[in-house]
Motif scaffolding. Structure first.
Motif: not given
Length: 108
Positions: A33-36, A50-55
């Motif tokens: 999972a990634r933040l969009g 914390h499962r979502v990467k925040t880029l």
């Protein structure tokens, strides 16, 4: 099965919708999972997700980064059906995903 998830918007996080999507999909395969976008970054921190990467990526960039997955799921919580369809179309047109599925609480 490899499943990519793009989480968009603080509403999807604060309502628990994004977390429910991740919980359900984890039963069906390996989830990345990634933040969009950036608006949900604080929401993810607030709820301890914390499962979502925040880029620093736009939703279409996050979807493209996950395009090697078997399917990419766009999890958001739009205010209207019209804005949901417009947002999904924008992400789809600007990403290189072969399979992009949009889920919204009102559509599930």
């Amino acid at each position: 099965m490899r499943i990519g998830v793009v989480v968009h918007g603080p509403e999807a996080v604060y309502s628990g919708f994004a977390q429910r999507v991740l919980d359900v999909l984890e039963d069906h395969g390996e989830v990345e999972a990634r933040l969009g976008g950036t608006m949900a970054r604080c929401a993810l921190f607030d709820v301890g997700e914390h499962r979502v990467k925040t880029l620093n990526e736009m939703p279409s960039e996050s979807a493209t980064a996950l395009s090697e997955c078997d399917v990419v799921v766009l999890a958001s919580q739009s205010k209207t059906h019209q804005s949901a369809f417009a947002f999904g179309r924008m992400v789809s047109e600007n990403s290189s995903c072969d399979v992009l599925v949009q889920v919204e609480p009102e559509m599930c």
